[in-house]
Each structure stands twice: as C-alpha cells, then as structure tokens.
Design a protein around this motif. Structure first.
Motif, PDB file in Angstrom:
ATOM      1  N   UNK A  63      37.170  50.910  39.254  1.00  0.00           N
ATOM      2  CA  UNK A  63      38.097  50.340  40.231  1.00  0.00           C
ATOM      3  C   UNK A  63      39.028  49.325  39.599  1.00  0.00           C
ATOM      4  N   UNK A  77      42.056  45.335  32.131  1.00  0.00           N
ATOM      5  CA  UNK A  77      43.315  45.298  32.866  1.00  0.00           C
ATOM      6  C   UNK A  77      44.505  45.375  31.904  1.00  0.00           C
ATOM      7  N   UNK A  82      32.519  49.729  39.534  1.00  0.00           N
ATOM      8  CA  UNK A  82      33.457  48.645  39.822  1.00  0.00           C
ATOM      9  C   UNK A  82      34.521  48.557  38.728  1.00  0.00           C
ATOM     10  N   UNK A 126      36.157  46.838  42.928  1.00  0.00           N
ATOM     11  CA  UNK A 126      36.745  46.758  41.592  1.00  0.00           C
ATOM     12  C   UNK A 126      38.261  46.853  41.634  1.00  0.00           C
ATOM     13  N   UNK A 127      38.768  47.694  42.547  1.00  0.00           N
ATOM     14  CA  UNK A 127      40.225  47.834  42.676  1.00  0.00           C
ATOM     15  C   UNK A 127      40.866  46.470  42.942  1.00  0.00           C
ATOM     16  N   UNK A 128      40.304  45.750  43.924  1.00  0.00           N
ATOM     17  CA  UNK A 128      40.894  44.447  44.252  1.00  0.00           C
ATOM     18  C   UNK A 128      40.693  43.442  43.118  1.00  0.00           C
ATOM     19  N   UNK A 129      39.550  43.541  42.458  1.00  0.00           N
ATOM     20  CA  UNK A 129      39.285  42.676  41.311  1.00  0.00           C
ATOM     21  C   UNK A 129      40.377  42.878  40.247  1.00  0.00           C
ATOM     22  N   UNK A 130      40.590  44.141  39.877  1.00  0.00           N
ATOM     23  CA  UNK A 130      41.597  44.442  38.862  1.00  0.00           C
ATOM     24  C   UNK A 130      42.995  44.081  39.330  1.00  0.00           C
ATOM     25  N   UNK A 131      43.247  44.348  40.609  1.00  0.00           N
ATOM     26  CA  UNK A 131      44.571  44.067  41.155  1.00  0.00           C
ATOM     27  C   UNK A 131      44.914  42.585  41.069  1.00  0.00           C
ATOM     28  N   UNK A 132      43.981  41.748  41.534  1.00  0.00           N
ATOM     29  CA  UNK A 132      44.271  40.309  41.525  1.00  0.00           C
ATOM     30  C   UNK A 132      44.308  39.748  40.098  1.00  0.00           C
ATOM     31  N   UNK A 133      43.486  40.298  39.214  1.00  0.00           N
ATOM     32  CA  UNK A 133      43.549  39.844  37.816  1.00  0.00           C
ATOM     33  C   UNK A 133      44.929  40.136  37.235  1.00  0.00           C
ATOM     34  N   UNK A 134      45.435  41.342  37.506  1.00  0.00           N
ATOM     35  CA  UNK A 134      46.736  41.714  36.951  1.00  0.00           C
ATOM     36  C   UNK A 134      47.848  40.888  37.585  1.00  0.00           C
TER      37      UNK A 134
END
Lengths: 485, 206
Positions: A395, B113, A392, B22-30
């Motif tokens: 990701x 991030x 994760x 994880x991609x969406x997690x990182x994306x929204x955090x950024x």
C-alpha cells in the motif's frame, strides 16, 4: 481620531439623530458582524452547553447539590440506559469541547484571544462603565439619560464574556480532574464543588444571554446575526455606535483607495481631487495593493492545473510539499486507524525481512528453516508473506506513487548533495541501507515501527530508540557534511 | 464491540485493510516531501525540521486519539501491540539506524516512497536493506545474547516512570510543542544551519 474626523467629515463622531429616509436606508443595508468560524463555534458551544447541563444535572449524586426533580433524573437515565452510559456521554462531549477549544486557544491565542477578543471585545473602557451605571439606573426607572456609545459588544455582554472566559478554564480543569482522578481525594472533592459552582455562575448569566437573544425584541437582529453573520446598519448604529463608526471609516478609506486607483489606471490627472489629504499616505500602498489584483485576473486562463479548483484539489495536485503539521496530522490519523482496526501501528522494515525469508525459504528451504533467525518467520505455519506489514508496504508503494503522480513529482533522478558524484551517492545509500536494516533488526523496528508506532503507545524502548536515532543523525551529519551541503 | 477489530476480520479483509492503511501511510509520507533525501537529511543539518515536525505531529495525534478512546473504554489497550523494551539492543539499533539514515539519506519506509517516485539512490538504499537483513541473519547466532539483553518486557513510559498516563501524555504534548517552537526558531531567526555549517539555508540545496 481627531485627524480622521477631519478627513472624513461625513462620519459623525457621536450618534446624531437620523432622518426617516436615512434610517430606512440603513435598516435595508446588511453589514457583516460575525465570521462563519465564529458562528460555527458559537453553535457548537451552545450544543455542548445544552447537552452537558442536561446530562450534568442528572449526574449530580450528592443530595445537597441535587436540584433536578426525581422524574427528570429518571427520564435521562432511561434515555441512556444506565448511569454509567450517561457519565460516559457527559465525559465524551466534555472532552470534545475541551479539544476544540484547546485547538482554538493554541492556534488563535495571539490573533484572536489576545488581540481580537481581549483588547477589542471584552476590555472595559470608560464608556462601558458609564453604560453599566446608566443601564442599571434606567432599568430601575431612575434615569432617562441616553446610553453611551458602545463598540462591537456592549458592556453587559463584555461583563458576561469576562466571567465566561475566567470560569470556563475552571470547568475544564475540574472536569479533567474528576474524569482522570488527578490529585488526592480532597482535591477531587474540591474540584466537584468548583465545577458545580462555576457552571452555576455561567448558567445564571446564560439565562440572561438567552433571554436577551431569543426574547428581548430590541436584540432580535443580534440573534439572527448568529445565523447569517450579518446585522442591519441601523441596529449597528443604534446599539454599537463605536463599532459602526469603525466599520464606516474602513469602508470609506477603502472606497477612496479604489477611486484613486481607478483614476490612475485611467490616466486622469484631475482624479486626485476625490482624495483629500489622503493621497500622500496611500501612494505607497497603491503600488503594492493595486497592481496585484489585475495580474491574476489577466492570467486566470493560463494558470496551471495545480492552482485551480477547490482547496482539496489544489492540495492534491500541488507540486509542493504540504506543511509538515498538515502531513503529520494525516499520518497521525492513519496511524490511529491502524491501531483501531489492526491492533498494531505502522511498520516498514519487517516487510523486507519477510520477503527475504520467503525467498530463502524457496531457494534453500532446509538451511533457512534451520536458521535461528529465518526459521522463526518460516515456522509460523503459513507463508511469512501473510502479514500486516508486508501488505501495508505494498500500500505504501501505491500511495507514494499516487501522491507523486498527482503532484507531478514523478521523476527519475538521483538525490544528492551538490559536491559528490553519483557513484559515491550510490555507495553511501547502499551502506546506509545496510546499517539501517541491521539497526532495525536489533531494535525490532525502524522509524515507522518503533519511533512512530511505539512512540504513540508510549513504549519505553521506542523512546530510547528515537532519541538514539536523532543523536546519531545529528552527530553523523557533521562528519558527512561534505556529502549533503 | 470495542476496538481493536482485527480479530473480527477474515484474512482477505485483513490484508485488504493493510493495503489501504499502507496507501495512506505512503501518500502522506510523499506529500510531506519525504521522498527527498535532501529534505530528510535537512533535519540533521538544522536546515529543514520537517522530519521532527511530521513525526511528532503524527505521534501526538495518534497518542491523543488512543488516550481519548481508551479513557472512554472504546479501545482495549491490552489487545494493542506495544513493542517490548530491550534497552541495549534498541539503543544500539537506534544509533545504527540514525547513522544509516544520515549516510543513505532515508529510513526504510521513506526509501520505499522515494523509489516509487523515481529516485535511483533510493533503489540502492533498498538493496542495502535487503543485504543488511541477510547479514543480520547470518550474524544472528553470534549476537543472539546481546539481542535479548536489557529485556524489560512490554514497558510503557507511565509504568516506567510510575506516573499517571494523563500526565505522561500531557508531558509528551508539551515536549512536542517545545520541539516545534525550537524547530520554527531554528529555521527562522536562529538560522542554526548557517551558524553550524557557515552557509545560508538556500545554498547547497539545489
């Protein structure tokens, strides 16, 4: 009102008879009555009511209240398989309905419910009371007095709306009480009766509402306006005169402003003659209102990529931060997806522990395996890297990079307060990283794994952790104020 | 079949989904702006309440979603991981992490991030995380007794307070809305940053 009549003599204050040509022209012209959002909400509401009444009628188990015929109940039950499926469906639709209206009520309370709906749409005025009396007498054939002018909604619609607005919360709250067993059995029994009564009252009103809309010929344009959002002007004039008048006044004021602005940009001194006494009032607005539209037009070609295209494209390419509630909602959906798919929430800090464990396991396998701390990760029978959080976090790196790249935010730089050196910043960052890693190990998770994920599943320890983080943050902020402000 | 679904995935699917989530997690955090240490620490100076707003919006969204799905029987909450409660280590851990947050300007997730969008200070924070992990591993035998103190098992707030889940969910939503209100007031008319630190919000933010 009186001054407006003087300024706009072409708009009558009371309905006047129309010539056939006038009526024909007005019948051809469409004016906007409903916003798209309202139309969608209306049909969402209609669908929910249809489904809930259809399933609810079959769900009533008490023989005193059961009014639906036996064959109907059997038909609905067959359709859903079991009675419990039917109940689940009824509850699911009801909860979705409550959710949508809770959002509407929360975010639109001041603008829509209070200002628009309450003051303008459902509060009864003197004309409305007279309208109700005259309407009743006319239905009985005892009067042929013309109906008093009405605004956006006529008094009959307003009365129905008032009933709906007061009964819908009753239906929602009693429904929740029955679903989640809130309160003692006596209360729930009372809730069942209240639920049923409130629905019954609204349904009897709904019959009139549906009849008026779908059958009654005079109201046909109102029915179609629930699809197109528009009604013809003649209908508005005849049935909702006060609203028509407001609409025309707005339109005329706007046209005069435009004429004035047009005259000014063309430098014609005499153009002011088109505006009567209005010129003084609009001269201030002109500067703000009419210089603006010209600028985006002129520079439309040179606008940066971030400001062109659909809202989604603009949001993705924007160099600015998203509104926190929007980003938080996205994050919340991601977290929810993680729970649904993986059975656990998001994490971050344990990925570093596992990387370190894997590294130590490769460098000093015997010592690492013997350690009570690292041994745990190495003794799983597979590599400590085969783990949800480890992948994760990979990701997270990709997602963070993509977001930064789309928004043009990729930049090698040091983030710090205005008064400190880079070296002090690096030292603080390193120490902070160490402390947070040690803290995360004691707590068995960091802001992601404990506060966010544990918080959402209401774990008691996660909330203790979260409060402690905020407490230490606020306290530490004061001590470190020279570093950040 | 009811959620959660992890038992039905092959290892490859499982790990791929982990990357996607994880991609969406990182994306929204950024996108929230959490790659910036100044934005993150702005929370603790009453200057920018995004941390609280984003976190509570996310918690409320996920909590309502889970509450809704479990009330309908579509997710089996007994299969969902609920972090166990260890009162004292979690209290201390929170205090340490909060201190590390305000010193370093990040928390572990946000530092990842920040590092990938080029913040050099975040690299030092990440190095600190690795070092801190090693230090903890070395100290572990000494602190093991404390590490497992105050153990209450998997305890949720409704169980702890002996309240209906629905009531606790409602209370959390009410608390979040109250916190949002305080946040908006504090950034706006109260201007707590100016009152506490004697500067206007724009100053020192460059």
């Amino acid at each position: 009102m009186a001054t407006e009549t003087a300024k706009f003599p072409e708009i009558p204050e009371k309905p006047v008879p129309l010539s056939p040509q006038q009526a024909e022209a007005m019948a051809q012209k469409q004016i906007k009555k409903h916003h798209v959002a309202i139309i969608l909400l209306h049909w969402f509401n209609a669908t929910v009511w249809f489904l809930e009444v259809a399933t609810g009628a079959a769900l009533i188990s008490s023989p005193e209240f059961r009014f639906a015929p036996e064959w109907y109940i059997r038909m609905v039950e067959t359709l859903f398989g079991t009675r419990s499926n039917l109940l689940h469906f009824h509850i699911a639709v009801g909860l979705a309905w409550i959710f949508v209206f809770a959002i509407y009520g929360t975010f639109g309370f001041r603008t829509y419910l209070l200002r628009q709906v309450y003051r303008k749409e459902i509060a009864l005025d003197r004309d409305d009371i007279r309208w109700l009396m005259v309407r009743a007498l006319r239905l009985l054939g005892r009067s042929d007095e013309p109906l008093p002018p009405q605004s956006n909604y006529n008094a009959g619609q307003k009365l129905f709306a008032l009933a709906v607005y007061s009964l819908v919360p009753v239906i929602m709250i009693t429904g929740l009480m029955m679903t989640f067993h809130w309160g003692s059995p006596e209360w729930i029994r009372a809730a069942i009766v209240a639920h049923f009564t409130a629905v019954g009252l609204i349904v009897s009103g709904l019959m009139v509402h549906v009849y008026m809309a779908a059958v009654f010929p005079e109201e046909k344009p109102a029915f179609f306006s629930m699809f197109t959002g528009k009604v013809n002007e003649l209908f508005a004039y005849r049935h909702h005169f006060k609203w028509w008048r407001e609409y025309k006044l707005e339109e005329l004021k706007w046209r005069r402003k435009l004429e004035l602005a047009w005259a000014r940009t063309n430098g014609e001194a005499g153009a002011g003659a088109t505006a009567t006494g209005d010129e003084m009032a609009t001269s201030e607005e002109r500067n703000t209102t009419f210089t603006e539209p010209t600028e985006p037009l002129a520079s439309a070609q040179e606008r940066p990529a971030a400001e062109r295209g659909s809202w989604l494209r603009r949001a993705l390419r924007s160099p600015n931060d998203w509104p926190p509630y929007a980003a938080g909602f996205g994050l919340g959906l991601t977290l929810l997806a993680s729970f649904i798919l993986m059975g656990e929430g998001l994490g971050a800090s344990s990925a570093f522990v596992r990387w370190t464990a894997a590294l130590l396991g490769a460098v000093a396998p015997e010592q690492a395996a013997a350690s009570p701390f690292w041994g745990r990760y190495l003794g799983e029978g597979q590599s400590p890297l085969v783990n949800f959080v480890v992948f994760e976090v990979i990701g997270v790196m990709i997602g963070g990079f993509v977001s930064g790249w789309l928004g043009g935010r990729l930049k090698v730089m040091v983030e710090k307060g205005p008064r400190i050196s880079n070296r002090r910043r690096y030292a603080l960052a390193f120490t902070g990283g160490m402390l947070s890693a040690i803290g995360a190990r004691f707590a068995r998770g960091c802001t992601s794994g404990q506060a966010l994920s544990g918080g959402a599943v209401l774990a008691a320890g996660s909330w203790i952790f979260m409060m402690a983080v905020f407490a230490a943050g606020f306290a530490g902020a004061y001590l470190l104020r020279r570093d950040w402000t | 079949m009811n959620a959660p679904y992890f038992e039905s995935f092959s290892l490859g699917v499982y790990l791929t989904l982990a990357v996607v989530i994880g991609f969406f997690f990182g994306f929204f955090l950024e996108r929230a702006g959490f790659s910036s240490a100044r934005k993150l620490t702005g929370q603790f100076y009453f200057r920018d309440w995004s941390v609280l707003k984003v976190m509570f919006t996310a918690i409320v969204t996920a909590m309502l979603g889970l509450g809704y799905l479990s009330a309908l029987g579509w997710i089996d909450m007994s299969l969902v991981y609920i972090p166990p409660t260890y009162v004292w280590p979690q209290l201390l851990g929170g205090l340490l992490l909060g201190t590390g947050f305000i010193m370093g300007g990040y928390c572990p997730g946000t530092s990842v991030v920040a590092a990938v969008v080029g913040r050099l200070d975040a690299l030092f924070f990440l190095a600190g995380i690795v070092a801190g992990g090693v230090v903890f591993g070395l100290l572990y035998p000494a602190v093991e007794e404390f590490y497992v103190s105050g153990s209450l098992g998997t305890l949720t707030l409704p169980e702890w307070l002996d309240l209906n889940v629905g009531i606790v969910i409602l209370a959390v939503v009410a608390m979040a809305v109250g916190a949002f209100w305080v946040a908006e007031k504090s950034e706006g008319e109260w201007d707590l940053f100016a009152k506490t630190y004697g500067k206007s919000t724009g100053e020192g933010n460059e």
